[in-house]
Scaffold this active site. Structure first.
Site, short mmCIF file in Angstrom:
data_model
loop_
_atom_site.label_atom_id
_atom_site.label_comp_id
_atom_site.label_asym_id
_atom_site.label_seq_id
_atom_site.Cartn_x
_atom_site.Cartn_y
_atom_site.Cartn_z
N SER A 136 42.71 40.23 26.95
CA SER A 136 41.47 41.00 27.05
C SER A 136 40.86 41.26 25.67
O SER A 136 41.56 41.66 24.74
CB SER A 136 41.74 42.34 27.73
OG SER A 136 40.60 43.16 27.62
N SER B 37 38.25 43.40 25.53
CA SER B 37 37.55 44.70 25.69
C SER B 37 37.89 45.67 24.55
O SER B 37 36.99 46.37 24.07
CB SER B 37 37.90 45.32 27.04
OG SER B 37 37.30 44.57 28.07
N LYS C 64 40.91 46.11 40.67
CA LYS C 64 39.60 46.71 40.94
C LYS C 64 39.48 47.27 42.36
O LYS C 64 38.82 48.29 42.57
CB LYS C 64 38.48 45.68 40.70
CG LYS C 64 38.33 45.28 39.24
CD LYS C 64 37.15 44.34 39.03
CE LYS C 64 37.07 43.89 37.60
NZ LYS C 64 35.89 43.07 37.32
N ASN D 231 35.32 49.08 38.27
CA ASN D 231 35.75 48.57 36.97
C ASN D 231 35.69 49.63 35.88
O ASN D 231 36.10 49.39 34.76
CB ASN D 231 34.94 47.32 36.56
CG ASN D 231 33.62 47.69 35.91
OD1 ASN D 231 33.05 48.74 36.19
ND2 ASN D 231 33.12 46.83 35.04
N ASP E 206 29.88 45.81 36.53
CA ASP E 206 29.79 44.34 36.50
C ASP E 206 28.39 43.84 36.87
O ASP E 206 27.84 42.97 36.18
CB ASP E 206 30.84 43.70 37.42
CG ASP E 206 32.24 43.79 36.84
OD1 ASP E 206 32.36 43.86 35.60
OD2 ASP E 206 33.22 43.80 37.61
N THR F 77 37.29 28.24 50.24
CA THR F 77 37.68 28.91 51.48
C THR F 77 36.45 29.59 52.09
O THR F 77 35.98 30.61 51.58
CB THR F 77 38.77 29.98 51.20
OG1 THR F 77 39.75 29.39 50.35
CG2 THR F 77 39.41 30.49 52.46
P1 ATR Z 1 37.77 36.75 40.32
O1 ATR Z 1 38.09 38.17 40.58
O2 ATR Z 1 37.75 36.40 38.85
O3 ATR Z 1 36.51 36.32 40.99
P2 ATR Z 1 39.45 35.64 42.34
O4 ATR Z 1 39.08 36.77 43.21
O5 ATR Z 1 40.88 35.25 42.24
O6 ATR Z 1 38.98 35.88 40.85
O7 ATR Z 1 38.56 34.36 42.79
C1 ATR Z 1 38.75 33.10 42.28
C2 ATR Z 1 37.76 32.13 42.91
O8 ATR Z 1 37.99 30.84 42.31
C3 ATR Z 1 37.93 31.94 44.42
O9 ATR Z 1 36.65 31.75 44.98
C4 ATR Z 1 38.77 30.65 44.51
O10 ATR Z 1 38.58 29.91 45.70
P3 ATR Z 1 39.33 30.33 47.07
O11 ATR Z 1 38.55 31.50 47.62
O12 ATR Z 1 39.25 29.15 47.94
O13 ATR Z 1 40.74 30.69 46.67
C5 ATR Z 1 38.20 29.87 43.35
N1 ATR Z 1 39.13 28.84 42.86
C6 ATR Z 1 40.26 29.03 42.16
N2 ATR Z 1 40.86 27.84 41.89
C7 ATR Z 1 40.07 26.88 42.46
C8 ATR Z 1 40.13 25.46 42.56
N3 ATR Z 1 41.14 24.77 42.00
N4 ATR Z 1 39.14 24.80 43.22
C9 ATR Z 1 38.11 25.49 43.78
N5 ATR Z 1 37.98 26.85 43.73
C10 ATR Z 1 38.96 27.53 43.09
#
Ligand code: ATR
Length: 271
Positions: A15, A17, A67, A88, A103, A154
């Site tokens: 971080s 921050s 969070k 946050n 954010d 997803t």
């Molecule tokens: P943050 O809080 O930083 O947004 P997060 O909640 O873990 O982190 O979200 C990560 C995002 O990156 C998700 O949308 C994830 O997709 P899934 O919802 O399908 O898990 C996406 N992500 C991470 N690795 C990925 C990959 N290899 N290909 C496509 N999407 C990915």
């Protein structure tokens, strides 16, 4: 010393921050202790907040993955935190834990008004990813007047955001991105693809509407492969550093009632 501030998360080692807040604490001559970074396990978050209250902490920033948990632990939350179901920024006041979320305003303030008019207001944005950051970005883009398409690996996570935020936007798969790119003015990557120099090839920038704006929330590395590819195809690019700085500025204002300066010197210190 009273009035401490800090950021909690896990992992927290990387971080920056503390660099931002300590720069402003010094610049503004504020009589508080050093802003620290604190790594916590999930099961210790609640007792840590109680400890902070007992030790007269001023406030905390909260980062991944706490969070949502801290939202649950607050006595009072701001309307934005309530909408996002995530916090946050915590302030300790009169024996109460108060939660906010800076954010969205950080994202808003990271983009110049000229660029907001040119690429966001009444334009179409593609948000890639549907995690916690995407939630804040979608919320703010809607306030900024953008039509939104959300693409995620997803699909159910996109639908959950749509239901929770009660915002009307289109959802598509990562595979369908190519077919909509010619309509898109603003692209934002919120996935973790690109951290640790991994490749992010989710967008074919040759197909993107000409002269669009491409934003990657990642700021380390300074220019991800995503931004490099976009820039090579003539699009304007921005990384996530300014969003991080402006969300910090909004937290700083909440705690210290001072609007800190986002100066070139600060940015240089962080790069
Ligand atoms: P943050 O809080 O930083 O947004 P997060 O909640 O873990 O982190 O979200 C990560 C995002 O990156 C998700 O949308 C994830 O997709 P899934 O919802 O399908 O898990 C996406 N992500 C991470 N690795 C990925 C990959 N290899 N290909 C496509 N999407 C990915």
């Amino acid at each position: 010393m009273n009035n401490h501030t800090a950021v909690i998360g896990k992992p927290i080692e990387h971080s920056i921050s503390p660099k931002i807040h300590n720069f402003w604490i010094k610049e503004n001559g504020i009589k508080v202790g050093e802003y620290k970074k604190i790594s916590l396990n999930k099961e210790n978050v609640k007792s840590f907040l109680e400890k902070c209250m007992a030790e007269n902490y001023k406030g905390l920033n909260v980062t991944v993955p706490f969070k949502e948990l801290t939202f649950e632990l607050c006595d009072i939350v701001s309307p934005i935190a309530k909408k996002l179901q995530a916090v946050n920024t915590i302030t300790f006041s009169e024996n109460k834990i108060i939660g906010d979320n800076t954010d969205p305003i950080g994202f808003n303030n990271s983009i110049s008004s000229n660029n907001q008019i040119k690429y966001i207001e009444n334009k179409t944005a593609l948000v890639i990813g549907a995690g916690g950051s995407a939630r804040s970005i979608i919320y703010q883009l809607q306030l900024m007047g953008s039509k939104i398409v959300n693409a995620n690996r997803t699909k159910s996570k996109s639908e959950k955001i749509k239901n929770n935020l009660n915002i009307n936007f289109d959802i598509c798969s990562l595979q369908d991105i190519s077919s909509i790119l010619k309509e898109i003015d603003f692209v934002v990557n919120t996935t973790s693809l690109g951290i640790n120099e991994t490749d992010n090839n989710l967008v074919d920038f040759d197909l993107l509407k000409e002269n669009s704006y491409v934003y990657d929330l990642i700021y380390n590395p300074k220019k991800t492969s995503f931004l490099m590819n976009a820039e090579q195809r003539g699009h304007q690019v921005q990384n996530g550093l300014k969003m991080l700085i402006f969300q910090a500025a909004a937290s700083f204002k909440i705690w210290h009632n001072i609007e800190p300066q986002v100066s070139d010197q600060l940015i240089k210190t962080l790069e």
